[in-house]
Motif scaffolding. Structure first.
Motif, mmCIF file in Angstrom:
data_model
loop_
_atom_site.group_PDB
_atom_site.id
_atom_site.type_symbol
_atom_site.label_atom_id
_atom_site.label_comp_id
_atom_site.label_asym_id
_atom_site.label_seq_id
_atom_site.Cartn_x
_atom_site.Cartn_y
_atom_site.Cartn_z
ATOM 1 N N ARG A 20 -3.556 2.696 7.868
ATOM 2 C CA ARG A 20 -3.991 2.468 9.235
ATOM 3 C C ARG A 20 -2.965 1.641 9.988
ATOM 4 N NH1 ARG A 20 -10.283 1.025 8.362
ATOM 5 N NH2 ARG A 20 -9.411 -0.140 6.641
ATOM 6 N N TYR A 43 -11.605 -5.424 -15.721
ATOM 7 C CA TYR A 43 -12.468 -6.607 -15.688
ATOM 8 C C TYR A 43 -12.271 -7.354 -17.006
ATOM 9 C CZ TYR A 43 -16.504 -9.602 -15.911
ATOM 10 O OH TYR A 43 -17.314 -10.704 -16.052
ATOM 11 N N ARG A 44 -11.837 -8.616 -16.936
ATOM 12 C CA ARG A 44 -11.501 -9.356 -18.159
ATOM 13 C C ARG A 44 -12.528 -10.427 -18.524
ATOM 14 N NH1 ARG A 44 -6.662 -8.312 -15.556
ATOM 15 N NH2 ARG A 44 -5.299 -6.988 -16.809
ATOM 16 N N GLY A 45 -13.427 -10.757 -17.594
ATOM 17 C CA GLY A 45 -14.440 -11.775 -17.879
ATOM 18 C C GLY A 45 -13.906 -13.178 -17.709
ATOM 19 N N GLN A 94 0.828 -1.210 0.000
ATOM 20 C CA GLN A 94 0.000 0.000 0.000
ATOM 21 C C GLN A 94 0.865 1.265 0.000
ATOM 22 O OE1 GLN A 94 -2.427 0.660 3.484
ATOM 23 N NE2 GLN A 94 -3.760 2.136 2.444
ATOM 24 N N VAL A 134 -13.609 -2.001 -13.271
ATOM 25 C CA VAL A 134 -14.512 -2.155 -12.139
ATOM 26 C C VAL A 134 -13.682 -2.010 -10.874
ATOM 27 C CG1 VAL A 134 -16.026 -3.742 -10.875
ATOM 28 C CG2 VAL A 134 -16.062 -3.729 -13.376
ATOM 29 N N GLN A 154 1.352 -12.188 -0.452
ATOM 30 C CA GLN A 154 0.335 -12.824 0.371
ATOM 31 C C GLN A 154 -0.594 -11.729 0.859
ATOM 32 O OE1 GLN A 154 2.133 -15.138 3.447
ATOM 33 N NE2 GLN A 154 0.188 -15.901 4.200
ATOM 34 N N ASP A 155 -1.894 -11.849 0.582
ATOM 35 C CA ASP A 155 -2.751 -10.704 0.855
ATOM 36 C C ASP A 155 -3.171 -10.571 2.309
ATOM 37 O OD1 ASP A 155 -2.737 -9.019 -1.164
ATOM 38 O OD2 ASP A 155 -4.629 -9.598 -2.069
ATOM 39 N N ILE A 156 -3.350 -11.697 3.002
ATOM 40 C CA ILE A 156 -3.647 -11.619 4.434
ATOM 41 C C ILE A 156 -2.402 -12.040 5.185
ATOM 42 C CG2 ILE A 156 -5.052 -12.545 6.317
ATOM 43 C CD1 ILE A 156 -7.304 -12.875 4.251
ATOM 44 N N PRO A 157 -1.775 -11.114 5.898
ATOM 45 C CA PRO A 157 -0.468 -11.401 6.509
ATOM 46 C C PRO A 157 -0.597 -12.411 7.654
ATOM 47 C CG PRO A 157 -1.250 -9.261 7.233
ATOM 48 C CD PRO A 157 -2.271 -9.763 6.270
#
Lengths: 400, 400
Positions: free
Chosen positions: B36, B227-229, B15, B222, B397-400
């Motif tokens: 935050r 958005y690629r479908g 971020q 989006v 990794q998105d959730i640490p």
């Protein structure tokens, strides 16, 4: 009993609750396989959810080699309510935390009677379900209405078939009456959520729900979430032009899809056909009941009436043309067709498919199923509870 | 110099990098206002980013009352490359971490020459930019090609105007040649990202980029992401039917938008008009050069040629009809029109707007701007670098 106004405190708790909702009871070991948390952190979060009264122990799992892991499930006391306000009916259902229907009541009701009368009737139905001992505390309610909604504010916005509802504070009123969080959305969006939760779209991230009822609308799901657009009007496809010289629409334009094919348009065309004497079947209906409805056309189709078949085929072709364009644009993984007119069934579906497969790019239609909804009248109430459940089972703060 | 193959290690670092990329140098105090994180955690993460060579100190901020906060910025050594392969040209640009253009070269090149020749030329152009001392190490490259792409695999898929490119491993080949991460997407999607990063769509979450060039396509954004479908063909609107009896398209269908109005269709129609003698202006062009192009039509429009004006107006009406349907469905916050034919400018735009504002629901068009792109030839290369930058500046990794 612990009072359960509690909400998850972080993303991990929220994820655990959604897992237990969608997949049912799970052992702590199984949960640990899915969420990316250390064993000790997982124990902290599940213990906390038990403390909050959101989940509860449910016995021991079979051994996976070592000590048997304990099973947890959503609290048996969780209750969410779905209210689906249609043009001419109300459906109210009470679900458990897993969004299984515990009770479901419906009654005829004209949305034109205005919000005071209609919402009172909805709450009366809910009162009857309460009387059956199905509900103690309500943890949240989702409401669908047949018109455009400002989702953020929870109010209908200039809804054409809902006189008296414009900017009526539906969310606030029901939230105060029930003492729980409430969300309001339009009926097509909640049907799409119903399909996502319990219908043919269960494992599909990006799909379209095409509702052909009195009017025509489309629910759009992107990445497992309803896409509402900039002002909440996304999916409002009833006024896409399909015929330069078609009938004049209530919106003032000419040849809108909805004016050409919808429950209302079909009733109008079928009445004209009945009067012209081209269909003895429909003429008889007109004589018997004084009107001809889309339902009569379905009966005529079932009886092999050629004029009724022609109307449905022509309508299917119109819908197919619009849908072909939307599929080229959106490249969905699935299209579900629902609503009263979808009751015309496979003759309508065949015509729609035929146009789509001819007119959309092969890359978009190669593996694209186009199917009729199997949820019937429950899509709306299930979707309404999914809407509020997603809200309740979300962390108040997304990055902990 | 630290080798900068480093990537952010968690969502917070990711971020911070995106903030510094999009908003430029910031003091630690200012960053703390946006992310935050506690003061001490923020210090840990920024220190670590300095260690990784991804950011660097840039002096002290003005005092906000207490101790002066130190400013940080993206490392001055960061370099990303954008390659925009068009039907008849290549553009290559080198950007810094903030995606500002440091150098940009273009050359004519026919995509039909095949991937070996075309990609070699792209790397030659990059070599020239390297020769100017603009690049040492390359941290990532984004590539746009004029056809459908399997984004996941980084290969073109049955691209109609790119013989020899079907399933050619563009991503792998370039990644090996440059020794850095590479992503490949179609040209319209990268133009949409260019508009999102540096164009009129900068602050818009949901918008459409309508490209009218040799063909017609649509980029869909989006929630700030392309958005690629389901199969990557989202936005492929060139073959939506606009005329039951229109010209036959290369796809075999009749009356496709692209066959009715596009650079290619306009050249075809203008040649016919020139031959018929209905436009002296176009007839003269035909005689002089042996052909008539969309550019000649633009010149004829500028000279007030009535036949050219009629063609552009009719085309604008066709595009407007398709766009009106897409706006009803998608309810975007903005529509940007780009591509060679957009060079026809305000006469085309006026016609498109006129149809859209008449045919789309007022709730969807109330505050909807429909504008011509201001980025011209840079949208593609900027978007290509934004594509790879979003990838590099994402936590593994998105959730640490």
């Amino acid at each position: 009993m612990t009072r359960m106004t509690a909400r998850p405190e972080n993303v991990h708790q929220a994820q655990l609750l959604r897992l237990l909702r969608d997949d049912g009871p799970r052992s702590r070991a199984e949960l640990g396989d899915v969420v990316r948390l250390s064993r000790s952190k997982l124990a902290v979060e599940t213990d906390r959810l038990v403390e909050l009264g959101l989940i509860e122990p449910a016995g021991l799992a079979a051994s996976r080699g070592g000590r048997r892991s304990s099973i947890v499930r959503l609290s048996r006391h969780l209750r969410v309510v779905g209210i689906d306000v249609g043009a001419t009916s109300i459906d109210v259902a009470v679900m458990n935390g897993e969004l299984e229907i515990l009770g479901h009541l419906a009654m005829p009701c004209n949305v034109r009677d205005g919000p005071d009368i209609v919402l009172d009737r909805a709450l009366d139905l809910l009162g009857k379900l309460r009387g059956q001992g199905l509900v103690d505390e309500i943890h949240g309610a989702g409401i669908g209405v047949p018109g455009p909604v400002s989702f953020r504010e929870g109010v209908p916005v200039v809804p054409p078939i809902m006189p008296g509802w414009d900017r009526f504070p539906v969310r606030e009123v029901i939230s105060q009456r029930l003492g729980c969080p409430v969300l309001v959305d339009n009926d097509v969006n909640i049907m799409a959520l119903g399909e996502l939760h319990a219908g043919l779209a269960r494992s599909v991230e990006d799909f379209l729900l095409l509702k052909i009822g009195t009017g025509v609308g489309c629910g759009i799901v992107v990445d497992g979430k309803v896409y509402r657009g900039m002002t909440g009007s996304a999916g409002d496809i009833g006024h896409i032009q399909v015929d330069d010289e078609g009938p004049t629409c209530v919106c003032g334009n000419v040849g809108c899809l909805e004016a050409t094919f919808s429950g209302a348009a079909l009733a109008r065309d079928a009445t004209a056909v009945a009067r012209s004497g081209r269909s003895p079947f429909l003429a008889e209906r007109l004589e018997q009941t004084g009107e001809v409805t889309a339902r009569d056309v379905a009966a005529a189709v079932a009886a092999g009436d050629p004029e009724a078949l022609r109307m449905v085929r022509e309508g299917g072709r119109r819908v197919g043309h619009v849908l072909a364009g939307l599929i080229s644009f959106f490249n969905p993984g699935l299209v579900v067709i629902a609503g009263g007119v979808a009751g015309l069934g496979h003759i309508l579906l065949a015509e729609i498919r035929s146009v789509v497969y001819r007119r959309s790019p092969p890359l978009a239609t190669g593996n694209l199923p186009i199917v009729l909804s199997e949820l019937n009248d429950t899509a709306g109430v299930i979707g309404a509870t999914r809407l509020i459940s997603d809200h309740i089972f979300a962390a108040t703060q997304d990055i902990p």
